[in-house]
Design an enzyme around this catalytic site. Structure first.
Site, PDB file in Angstrom:
ATOM      1  CD  GLN A  90      -2.401  -1.290   2.754  1.00  0.00           C
ATOM      2  OE1 GLN A  90      -3.444  -0.723   3.035  1.00  0.00           O
ATOM      3  NE2 GLN A  90      -1.739  -2.008   3.641  1.00  0.00           N
ATOM      4  CG  ASN A  91       4.192   1.265   2.287  1.00  0.00           C
ATOM      5  OD1 ASN A  91       3.157   1.560   2.878  1.00  0.00           O
ATOM      6  ND2 ASN A  91       5.153   0.532   2.819  1.00  0.00           N
ATOM      7  CB  VAL A  92       2.976   6.014  -2.580  1.00  0.00           C
ATOM      8  CG1 VAL A  92       1.510   5.610  -2.700  1.00  0.00           C
ATOM      9  CG2 VAL A  92       3.166   6.980  -1.409  1.00  0.00           C
ATOM     10  CG  ASP A  93       8.056   3.608   0.512  1.00  0.00           C
ATOM     11  OD1 ASP A  93       8.411   2.525   0.005  1.00  0.00           O
ATOM     12  OD2 ASP A  93       7.540   3.670   1.655  1.00  0.00           O
ATOM     13  CG  HIS A 108      -3.133   2.243  -1.766  1.00  0.00           C
ATOM     14  ND1 HIS A 108      -3.104   2.130  -0.397  1.00  0.00           N
ATOM     15  CD2 HIS A 108      -4.269   1.615  -2.162  1.00  0.00           C
ATOM     16  CE1 HIS A 108      -4.182   1.458   0.023  1.00  0.00           C
ATOM     17  NE2 HIS A 108      -4.892   1.123  -1.029  1.00  0.00           N
ATOM     18  CB  CYS A 116      -2.221  12.066 -18.392  1.00  0.00           C
ATOM     19  SG  CYS A 116      -3.311  13.212 -19.262  1.00  0.00           S
ATOM     20  CB  CYS A 135      -0.204  14.647 -20.499  1.00  0.00           C
ATOM     21  SG  CYS A 135      -0.173  12.993 -21.205  1.00  0.00           S
ATOM     22  CB  THR A 175      -1.054  -2.771   6.828  1.00  0.00           C
ATOM     23  OG1 THR A 175      -2.265  -2.137   6.417  1.00  0.00           O
ATOM     24  CG2 THR A 175      -1.244  -4.271   6.893  1.00  0.00           C
ATOM     25  CB  ALA A 218       8.720  -4.239   9.937  1.00  0.00           C
TER      26      ALA A 218
HETATM   27  P1  NAD Z   1      -1.175   3.076   8.902  1.00  0.00           P
HETATM   28  O1  NAD Z   1      -0.331   4.285   9.213  1.00  0.00           O
HETATM   29  O2  NAD Z   1      -2.634   3.187   9.013  1.00  0.00           O
HETATM   30  O3  NAD Z   1      -0.675   1.883   9.856  1.00  0.00           O
HETATM   31  C1  NAD Z   1       0.679   1.596  10.055  1.00  0.00           C
HETATM   32  C2  NAD Z   1       0.804   0.414  10.999  1.00  0.00           C
HETATM   33  O4  NAD Z   1       2.175   0.093  11.122  1.00  0.00           O
HETATM   34  C3  NAD Z   1       0.282   0.675  12.425  1.00  0.00           C
HETATM   35  O5  NAD Z   1      -0.669  -0.335  12.756  1.00  0.00           O
HETATM   36  C4  NAD Z   1       1.531   0.566  13.311  1.00  0.00           C
HETATM   37  O6  NAD Z   1       1.294  -0.132  14.523  1.00  0.00           O
HETATM   38  C5  NAD Z   1       2.476  -0.236  12.460  1.00  0.00           C
HETATM   39  N1  NAD Z   1       3.903   0.083  12.668  1.00  0.00           N
HETATM   40  C6  NAD Z   1       4.491   1.259  12.981  1.00  0.00           C
HETATM   41  N2  NAD Z   1       5.819   1.118  13.043  1.00  0.00           N
HETATM   42  C7  NAD Z   1       6.093  -0.175  12.769  1.00  0.00           C
HETATM   43  C8  NAD Z   1       7.302  -0.935  12.683  1.00  0.00           C
HETATM   44  N3  NAD Z   1       8.513  -0.396  12.898  1.00  0.00           N
HETATM   45  N4  NAD Z   1       7.195  -2.253  12.366  1.00  0.00           N
HETATM   46  C9  NAD Z   1       5.991  -2.821  12.155  1.00  0.00           C
HETATM   47  N5  NAD Z   1       4.820  -2.162  12.231  1.00  0.00           N
HETATM   48  C10 NAD Z   1       4.879  -0.846  12.527  1.00  0.00           C
HETATM   49  O7  NAD Z   1      -0.721   2.614   7.450  1.00  0.00           O
HETATM   50  P2  NAD Z   1      -1.394   1.641   6.409  1.00  0.00           P
HETATM   51  O8  NAD Z   1      -2.068   0.509   7.089  1.00  0.00           O
HETATM   52  O9  NAD Z   1      -0.360   1.389   5.388  1.00  0.00           O
HETATM   53  O10 NAD Z   1      -2.511   2.523   5.743  1.00  0.00           O
HETATM   54  C11 NAD Z   1      -3.152   1.961   4.658  1.00  0.00           C
HETATM   55  C12 NAD Z   1      -3.423   2.954   3.573  1.00  0.00           C
HETATM   56  O11 NAD Z   1      -4.233   3.968   4.126  1.00  0.00           O
HETATM   57  C13 NAD Z   1      -2.272   3.714   3.015  1.00  0.00           C
HETATM   58  O12 NAD Z   1      -1.647   3.088   1.962  1.00  0.00           O
HETATM   59  C14 NAD Z   1      -2.916   4.990   2.540  1.00  0.00           C
HETATM   60  O13 NAD Z   1      -3.288   4.845   1.199  1.00  0.00           O
HETATM   61  C15 NAD Z   1      -4.128   5.088   3.355  1.00  0.00           C
HETATM   62  N6  NAD Z   1      -4.203   6.236   4.242  1.00  0.00           N
HETATM   63  C16 NAD Z   1      -4.603   6.015   5.514  1.00  0.00           C
HETATM   64  C17 NAD Z   1      -4.737   7.054   6.387  1.00  0.00           C
HETATM   65  C18 NAD Z   1      -5.200   6.785   7.780  1.00  0.00           C
HETATM   66  O14 NAD Z   1      -5.438   7.696   8.531  1.00  0.00           O
HETATM   67  N7  NAD Z   1      -5.363   5.537   8.155  1.00  0.00           N
HETATM   68  C19 NAD Z   1      -4.439   8.332   5.976  1.00  0.00           C
HETATM   69  C20 NAD Z   1      -4.045   8.519   4.675  1.00  0.00           C
HETATM   70  C21 NAD Z   1      -3.928   7.462   3.821  1.00  0.00           C
HETATM   71 ZN    ZN Z   2      -2.512  12.767 -21.404  1.00  0.00          ZN
END
Ligand code: NAD
Ligand code: ZN
Length: 232
Positions: A90-93, A108, A116, A135, A175, A218
């Site tokens: 789900q990460n964009v990095d 994501h 575009c 674009c 997550t 992690a």
């Molecule tokens: P999240 O920030 O909601 O959860 C991150 C989880 O990682 C937490 O449960 C935390 O306990 C855990 N964590 C923190 N440090 C850690 C470590 N060192 N090792 C292992 N676990 C660790 O992130 P997510 O679940 O990736 O969010 C999902 C999607 O939600 C994202 O891709 C994004 O698109 C979207 N999003 C969510 C929010 C929100 O408020 N939940 C805001 C904007 C976007």
């Molecule tokens: Zn275009």
């Protein structure tokens, strides 16, 4: 099971130890902005400059970040495991790629990509995007970050669901289990009889649905789990 098929889902937690804040981290980029303003199509329509600037900052941070032992362990699993491994993030990095993983499924979107809004063309995003960039395919001033915002449909769902339907092992790493459809993958995996494991610092919203939990950072838990799979 000689060569189990593995599906892995990662979230912001796997990049936390690389210095990229999760959504709950106090003082981080997310704490300074409302989701409605920076992570929805409506927010982009209202104030494209704010949104482009927000992702420019995230892109700059991600560009500087280096992968940690969690990313590296997953790259090793992909390279050495004899069965299938689908790595969905789900990460964009790009930290999985920087650690050596190939064919990472970015459900994501990606900071490294521009999209575009007019014709759907994608290209490598510059480190610093401008509002209304043209674009390269259709020449319209409709470039946007290639990020799946709230209210938009995640990418590659068919491929992910197909892999889940054949999975022997499903692992969710870093997550919070708040955002669907990703939070529902554990149920799909359970339905087909896969073993399920959660590796998270705090228990996620969906922790009760997992057969096994490995709490902790992690960088430690993922490296141990990968050792167990490769030696198992
Ligand atoms: P999240 O920030 O909601 O959860 C991150 C989880 O990682 C937490 O449960 C935390 O306990 C855990 N964590 C923190 N440090 C850690 C470590 N060192 N090792 C292992 N676990 C660790 O992130 P997510 O679940 O990736 O969010 C999902 C999607 O939600 C994202 O891709 C994004 O698109 C979207 N999003 C969510 C929010 C929100 O408020 N939940 C805001 C904007 C976007
Ligand atoms: Zn275009």
């Amino acid at each position: 099971m000689t060569h189990p098929s593995i599906v892995i889902l990662t979230g912001a937690g796997i990049s936390a130890e690389s210095g990229l804040g999760t959504f709950r981290d106090e003082g981080g980029l997310w704490a300074q902005h409302r989701i409605e303003d920076v992570a929805t199509p409506e927010g982009f329509a209202r104030n494209p400059a704010l949104v482009v600037d927000f992702y420019n900052k995230r892109r700059a941070q991600a560009h500087e970040a280096v992968p940690n032992a969690g990313h590296t362990a997953l790259a090793r699993l992909k390279a050495e495991h004899k069965g299938e491994v689908l790595l969905v993030t789900q990460n964009v990095d790009s930290l999985h790629e920087k650690a050596g993983s190939t064919d990472v499924v970015h459900m994501h979107g990606e900071l490294a990509s521009a999209l575009c809004a007019n014709c759907g063309h994608r290209w490598n995003a510059p480190l610093h995007m401008e509002v209304g960039e043209a674009c390269p395919a259709c020449a319209q001033p409709t470039a946007r970050p290639d990020i799946v915002w709230f209210g938009e449909i995640p990418y590659h769902m068919e491929r992910i669901e197909e892999a889940l339907s054949r999975a022997d092992i499903f692992a969710a790493i870093g997550t919070s289990g708040n955002v669907y459809p990703a939070a529902g993958f554990v149920q799909m995996a359970t339905y087909v009889g896969a073993r399920t494991v959660e590796m998270n610092l705090d228990p996620s919203e969906t922790v009760a649905l997992f057969e096994e939990t490995r709490p902790g950072k992690a960088s430690v838990t993922v490296a141990q789990w990968v050792d167990d799979i490769l030696n198992g």
